[in-house]
Design an enzyme around this catalytic site. Structure first.
Site, PDB file in Angstrom:
ATOM      1  N   SER A  74       0.862  -1.188   0.000  1.00 40.36           N
ATOM      2  CA  SER A  74       0.000   0.000   0.000  1.00 40.36           C
ATOM      3  C   SER A  74       0.891   1.229   0.000  1.00 40.36           C
ATOM      4  O   SER A  74       1.998   1.210   0.537  1.00 40.36           O
ATOM      5  CB  SER A  74      -0.864   0.001   1.265  1.00 40.36           C
ATOM      6  OG  SER A  74      -1.505   1.253   1.406  1.00 40.36           O
ATOM      7  N   TYR A  79      -1.564  -0.939  10.357  1.00 40.06           N
ATOM      8  CA  TYR A  79      -1.679  -1.425   8.974  1.00 40.06           C
ATOM      9  C   TYR A  79      -0.528  -0.848   8.145  1.00 40.06           C
ATOM     10  O   TYR A  79       0.163  -1.585   7.440  1.00 40.06           O
ATOM     11  CB  TYR A  79      -3.027  -1.001   8.386  1.00 40.06           C
ATOM     12  CG  TYR A  79      -3.150  -1.203   6.888  1.00 40.06           C
ATOM     13  CD1 TYR A  79      -3.420  -2.465   6.358  1.00 40.06           C
ATOM     14  CD2 TYR A  79      -2.995  -0.134   5.997  1.00 40.06           C
ATOM     15  CE1 TYR A  79      -3.534  -2.646   4.976  1.00 40.06           C
ATOM     16  CE2 TYR A  79      -3.109  -0.309   4.632  1.00 40.06           C
ATOM     17  CZ  TYR A  79      -3.373  -1.576   4.127  1.00 40.06           C
ATOM     18  OH  TYR A  79      -3.470  -1.744   2.762  1.00 40.06           O
TER      19      TYR A  79
END
Ligand SMILES: NC(=O)c1ccc[n+]([C@@H]2O[C@H](COP(=O)([O-])OP(=O)(O)OC[C@H]3O[C@@H](n4cnc5c(N)ncnc54)[C@H](OP(=O)(O)O)[C@@H]3O)[C@@H](O)[C@H]2O)c1
Length: 259
Positions: free
Chosen positions: A136, A150
Site C-alpha cells: 500500500s 496497517y
C-alpha cells in the site's frame, strides 16, 4: 501471460477478484485463494476450467503450503504468486492494543513471508518465478493516522520484498519479487477493516479495483521491482522522500487521501 499458472490470494473480493478476471481473460490458469469457500467456488465456476479454488487462510503457514501443493497438483507448476490478501485497521497509534498489532502483522506481513517460503523452493528448482506482494502507499507514506499498524505492516512488507530481491539476485536472477503500491481503491477494504471505519468507496477519486488489477496484470507480463498504481503516487513519494523537513509535508496529512 497465456497458460501461466497464477496463484492469487484474496481472490474472493476486491482487487484479487478483479485480477483473477483480467488474468483469466488474458489466457492464464488461475488458482484462487481466500477463506470464503463459497464465493471462491462461484468465481471459479464463473471463470471456467482454467480456474481452480483453494480455500485458504493466508495467516496460517500450513494453508500457504497446502495452496502451493494443490496448485502444482492441479496445473503442474506455479509461475506467479500474488500475495494480495490483506486487511486494514481503524485505530490510531495511541490506542493500539497488542491484539491489534498481532492481527495486522499476521494478516498482512507474516502471510507474505509464509507465501514466499511456501513457493520459493519450487521457483528455485525451476530457476524462475514471480512473487508479487500487494502492499500500500500507506506502507511508504503513512498519511492516514487511523491506519497506524496497517501502514507499519505494509512498510514491513516493502522491506521484506526488497531484502528478498537482493538475496535472490546473485544466484536466481530469473526469480522476480515485486511490490504493488495502490492508493485508495474502491473495494470493501474500509468496511472490512478491524474496528470498522470509513468505506473506501466513499473517498472521492478512489481508484477502481479493475484499474489496479490491470496494473498488476501488466506487471506480470513485464516484471519490475515496484509499481505505483497511479503516477501521482510516485510523485508523492518522490516529494516526501526528497523533502528537507518532512514535517512540512506531514502538516497536510489527515485530509482526503491522495488520488
Ligand atoms: N482498498 C484499498 O484502498 C487498498 C489500498 C491499498 C492497498 N490495498 C491492499 O490490497 C489488498 C486487497 O484489498 P482489497 O481492497 O481488495 O480489500 P477487500 O475487498 O477487503 O478484499 C480482501 C481480500 O482478502 C481476503 N482475505 C482477508 N484476510 C484473509 C485471510 N486471513 N486469508 C485469506 N484471505 C484473506 C478476503 O477474502 P476472505 O474474507 O474470503 O478471506 C478478500 O478476498 C490488501 O492487501 C490491501 O491491504 C487496498
Amino acid at each position: 501471460m497465456k497458460d501461466k499458472v497464477i496463484v492469487i490470494t484474496g481472490a474472493s473480493a476486491g482487487i484479487g477478484e478483479q485480477l483473477a478476471e483480467v488474468c483469466y481473460a488474458r489466457g492464464a490458469r488461475v488458482v484462487l485463494a481466500a477463506r470464503n469457500a463459497e464465493t471462491l467456488g462461484a468465481l471459479a465456476k464463473r471463470l471456467g476450467d482454467r480456474a481452480f479454488a483453494v480455500p485458504t487462510d493466508v495467516s496460517k503457514r500450513e494453508d500457504n503450503e497446502q495452496l502451493r501443493a494443490r496448485a502444482i497438483e492441479k496445473f503442474g507448476q506455479v509461475d506467479v504468486w500474488v500475495a494480495n490478501a490483506g486487511r486494514g485497521i481503524s485505530r490510531p497509534v495511541s490506542q493500539l492494543t497488542e491484539a491489534d498489532v498481532d492481527d495486522m502483522m499476521t494478516t498482512n506481513f507474516k502471510s507474505v513471508l509464509f507465501a514466499i517460503q511456501a513457493v520459493l523452493p519450487h521457483f528455485k528448482e525451476r530457476s524462475r518465478g514471480h512473487l508479487i506482494a500487494v502492499s500500500s502507499m500507506l506502507g511508504r507514506i503513512p498519511f492516514a493516522p487511523i491506519r497506524s499498524a496497517y501502514s507499519a505492516s505494509k512498510a514491513a512488507v516493502n522491506s521484506l520484498m526488497t531484502s528478498l530481491r537482493v538475496e535472490l539476485r546473485p544466484q536466481f536472477s530469473g526469480i522476480h519479487a515485486s511490490v504493488v503500491l495502490p492508493g485508495v481503491v474502491a473495494t470493501e477494504f474500509g468496511n472490512n477493516a478491524l474496528h470498522g471505519g470509513p468505506d473506501s468507496r466513499s473517498f472521492p477519486g478512489a481508484q477502481p479495483a479493475s484499474e489496479v488489477a490491470t496494473v498488476i496484470a501488466d506487471l506480470i507480463e513485464k516484471p519490475r521491482a515496484e509499481v505505483y498504481t497511479r503516477p501521482q503516487l510516485r510523485e508523492m513519494a518522490a516529494n516526501y522522500y526528497s523533502a528537507e523537513d518532512v514535517s512540512e509535508i506531514e502538516a497536510g496529512f489527515g485530509g482526503p487521501p491522495p488520488r
